[in-house]
Write a protein that holds these residues in place. Structure first.
Motif, PDB file in Angstrom:
ATOM      1  N   ALA A  43       0.726  -1.135  -0.016  1.00 52.08           N
ATOM      2  CA  ALA A  43      -0.041  -0.006   0.110  1.00 52.08           C
ATOM      3  C   ALA A  43       0.875   1.269   0.055  1.00 52.08           C
ATOM      4  CB  ALA A  43      -0.943  -0.095   1.180  1.00 52.08           C
ATOM      5  N   ILE A  44       1.630   1.278   0.678  1.00 54.20           N
ATOM      6  CA  ILE A  44       2.938   2.494   0.826  1.00 54.20           C
ATOM      7  C   ILE A  44       3.388   2.814  -0.598  1.00 54.20           C
ATOM      8  CG2 ILE A  44       4.854   3.152   1.793  1.00 54.20           C
ATOM      9  CD1 ILE A  44       4.091   2.005   4.560  1.00 54.20           C
ATOM     10  N   LYS A  45       3.986   1.610  -1.146  1.00 56.88           N
ATOM     11  CA  LYS A  45       4.587   1.798  -2.395  1.00 56.88           C
ATOM     12  C   LYS A  45       3.692   2.313  -3.383  1.00 56.88           C
ATOM     13  CE  LYS A  45       7.338  -0.789  -5.607  1.00 56.88           C
ATOM     14  NZ  LYS A  45       8.130  -1.909  -6.247  1.00 56.88           N
ATOM     15  N   TRP A  46       2.318   1.486  -3.360  1.00 60.29           N
ATOM     16  CA  TRP A  46       1.397   2.288  -4.326  1.00 60.29           C
ATOM     17  C   TRP A  46       0.915   3.827  -4.256  1.00 60.29           C
ATOM     18  CZ3 TRP A  46      -3.385   4.846  -4.676  1.00 60.29           C
ATOM     19  CH2 TRP A  46      -3.853   4.476  -5.704  1.00 60.29           C
ATOM     20  N   HIS A  47       0.835   4.337  -3.075  1.00 59.28           N
ATOM     21  CA  HIS A  47       0.630   5.685  -2.842  1.00 59.28           C
ATOM     22  C   HIS A  47       1.677   6.513  -3.080  1.00 59.28           C
ATOM     23  CE1 HIS A  47      -3.364   5.404  -0.827  1.00 59.28           C
ATOM     24  NE2 HIS A  47      -2.699   4.472  -0.107  1.00 59.28           N
ATOM     25  N   ARG A  48       3.105   5.932  -2.849  1.00 65.77           N
ATOM     26  CA  ARG A  48       4.191   6.719  -3.242  1.00 65.77           C
ATOM     27  C   ARG A  48       4.400   6.932  -4.905  1.00 65.77           C
ATOM     28  NH1 ARG A  48       8.853   5.256  -5.396  1.00 65.77           N
ATOM     29  NH2 ARG A  48       8.725   3.205  -5.098  1.00 65.77           N
ATOM     30  N   GLU A  49       4.064   5.704  -5.686  1.00 66.57           N
ATOM     31  CA  GLU A  49       4.100   5.845  -6.987  1.00 66.57           C
ATOM     32  C   GLU A  49       3.103   6.744  -7.601  1.00 66.57           C
ATOM     33  OE1 GLU A  49       4.167   1.713  -7.966  1.00 66.57           O
ATOM     34  OE2 GLU A  49       6.227   1.773  -7.805  1.00 66.57           O
ATOM     35  N   ASN A  50       1.880   6.700  -6.830  1.00 64.18           N
ATOM     36  CA  ASN A  50       0.694   7.204  -7.515  1.00 64.18           C
ATOM     37  C   ASN A  50       1.009   8.934  -7.128  1.00 64.18           C
ATOM     38  OD1 ASN A  50      -1.944   7.461  -8.348  1.00 64.18           O
ATOM     39  ND2 ASN A  50      -2.662   7.926  -6.601  1.00 64.18           N
ATOM     40  N   LEU A  51       1.578   9.182  -6.083  1.00 60.82           N
ATOM     41  CA  LEU A  51       1.938  10.803  -5.913  1.00 60.82           C
ATOM     42  C   LEU A  51       3.246  11.088  -6.630  1.00 60.82           C
ATOM     43  CD1 LEU A  51       1.386  10.334  -2.043  1.00 60.82           C
ATOM     44  CD2 LEU A  51      -0.123  11.647  -3.709  1.00 60.82           C
ATOM     45  N   GLU A  52       3.902  10.066  -7.211  1.00 56.17           N
ATOM     46  CA  GLU A  52       5.012  10.344  -7.983  1.00 56.17           C
ATOM     47  C   GLU A  52       6.052  10.952  -7.069  1.00 56.17           C
ATOM     48  OE1 GLU A  52       3.913  12.893 -11.194  1.00 56.17           O
ATOM     49  OE2 GLU A  52       2.695  11.332 -12.272  1.00 56.17           O
ATOM     50  N   VAL A 112      11.833   9.375  -0.090  1.00 58.28           N
ATOM     51  CA  VAL A 112      11.347   8.742   1.212  1.00 58.28           C
ATOM     52  C   VAL A 112      12.382   8.426   2.017  1.00 58.28           C
ATOM     53  CG1 VAL A 112       9.780   7.111   2.191  1.00 58.28           C
ATOM     54  CG2 VAL A 112       9.002   8.314  -0.052  1.00 58.28           C
ATOM     55  N   ALA A 113      13.469   7.834   1.530  1.00 57.81           N
ATOM     56  CA  ALA A 113      14.507   7.218   2.311  1.00 57.81           C
ATOM     57  C   ALA A 113      15.350   8.371   2.954  1.00 57.81           C
ATOM     58  CB  ALA A 113      15.538   6.587   1.315  1.00 57.81           C
ATOM     59  N   ALA A 114      15.515   9.551   2.123  1.00 52.97           N
ATOM     60  CA  ALA A 114      16.341  10.609   2.877  1.00 52.97           C
ATOM     61  C   ALA A 114      15.466  11.285   4.061  1.00 52.97           C
ATOM     62  CB  ALA A 114      16.585  11.726   1.676  1.00 52.97           C
ATOM     63  N   MET A 115      14.041  11.607   3.769  1.00 56.70           N
ATOM     64  CA  MET A 115      13.206  11.925   4.971  1.00 56.70           C
ATOM     65  C   MET A 115      13.343  11.243   6.031  1.00 56.70           C
ATOM     66  SD  MET A 115       9.977  11.378   6.293  1.00 56.70           S
ATOM     67  CE  MET A 115       9.317  10.068   5.398  1.00 56.70           C
ATOM     68  N   ILE A 153      -5.341   0.741  -0.240  1.00 58.17           N
ATOM     69  CA  ILE A 153      -5.165   0.981  -1.768  1.00 58.17           C
ATOM     70  C   ILE A 153      -6.538   1.356  -2.227  1.00 58.17           C
ATOM     71  CG2 ILE A 153      -4.404   0.156  -3.959  1.00 58.17           C
ATOM     72  CD1 ILE A 153      -2.286  -1.712  -2.573  1.00 58.17           C
ATOM     73  N   PRO A 154      -6.762   2.548  -2.889  1.00 59.01           N
ATOM     74  CA  PRO A 154      -8.092   2.904  -3.145  1.00 59.01           C
ATOM     75  C   PRO A 154      -8.246   1.905  -4.583  1.00 59.01           C
ATOM     76  CG  PRO A 154      -6.801   4.703  -3.114  1.00 59.01           C
ATOM     77  CD  PRO A 154      -5.895   3.697  -2.606  1.00 59.01           C
ATOM     78  N   ASP A 155      -9.478   1.860  -5.070  1.00 60.70           N
ATOM     79  CA  ASP A 155      -9.760   0.876  -6.109  1.00 60.70           C
ATOM     80  C   ASP A 155      -9.268   1.423  -7.601  1.00 60.70           C
ATOM     81  OD1 ASP A 155     -11.317  -0.876  -4.483  1.00 60.70           O
ATOM     82  OD2 ASP A 155     -13.274   0.466  -4.820  1.00 60.70           O
ATOM     83  N   ARG A 156      -8.843   2.678  -7.797  1.00 66.58           N
ATOM     84  CA  ARG A 156      -8.441   2.959  -8.759  1.00 66.58           C
ATOM     85  C   ARG A 156      -7.477   4.337  -8.501  1.00 66.58           C
ATOM     86  NH1 ARG A 156     -13.747   5.453 -11.633  1.00 66.58           N
ATOM     87  NH2 ARG A 156     -14.208   6.911  -9.815  1.00 66.58           N
ATOM     88  N   LYS A 157      -6.445   4.516  -9.421  1.00 63.19           N
ATOM     89  CA  LYS A 157      -5.960   5.804  -9.419  1.00 63.19           C
ATOM     90  C   LYS A 157      -6.626   6.916  -9.514  1.00 63.19           C
ATOM     91  CE  LYS A 157      -1.277   4.473 -10.623  1.00 63.19           C
ATOM     92  NZ  LYS A 157       0.059   4.518 -11.316  1.00 63.19           N
ATOM     93  N   LYS A 158      -6.268   8.018  -9.009  1.00 55.50           N
ATOM     94  CA  LYS A 158      -6.966   9.500  -9.277  1.00 55.50           C
ATOM     95  C   LYS A 158      -6.759   9.947 -10.647  1.00 55.50           C
ATOM     96  CE  LYS A 158      -6.695  10.604  -4.391  1.00 55.50           C
ATOM     97  NZ  LYS A 158      -6.095  11.484  -3.393  1.00 55.50           N
TER      98      LYS A 158
END
Length: 72
Positions: free
Chosen positions: A9-18, A24-27, A67-72
């Motif tokens: 889920a985290i990876k999905w959101h990261r990719e969706n948010l570009e 993320v690692a640096a933060m 994870i939402p059903d689809r990308k925004k």
């Protein structure tokens, strides 16, 4: 929810948010390879890391673990 579902889920959101994994690692104060291990399920994510990532993504923990059903 197990660790694998959580990091998926985290990876999905990261990719969706570009957002790049290296950002993320640096933060988190991690080297990219350590964060990669988290996303690949080779290392368990901590609660502190989860909260920091959610805040970095502008989300709540409840939002980031689904994870939402689809990308925004």
């Amino acid at each position: 929810m197990d660790n694998e579902e959580l990091v998926t889920a985290i990876k999905w959101h990261r990719e969706n948010l570009e957002i790049k994994a290296k950002d993320v690692a640096a933060m988190l104060g991690h080297v990219s390879s350590k964060y990669s291990k988290i996303e690949n399920g080779e290392q368990v994510i901590t609660g502190v890391e989860l909260v920091k990532i959610a805040e970095f993504f502008g989300m709540t923990v409840d939002e980031i673990v689904k994870i939402p059903d689809r990308k925004k």
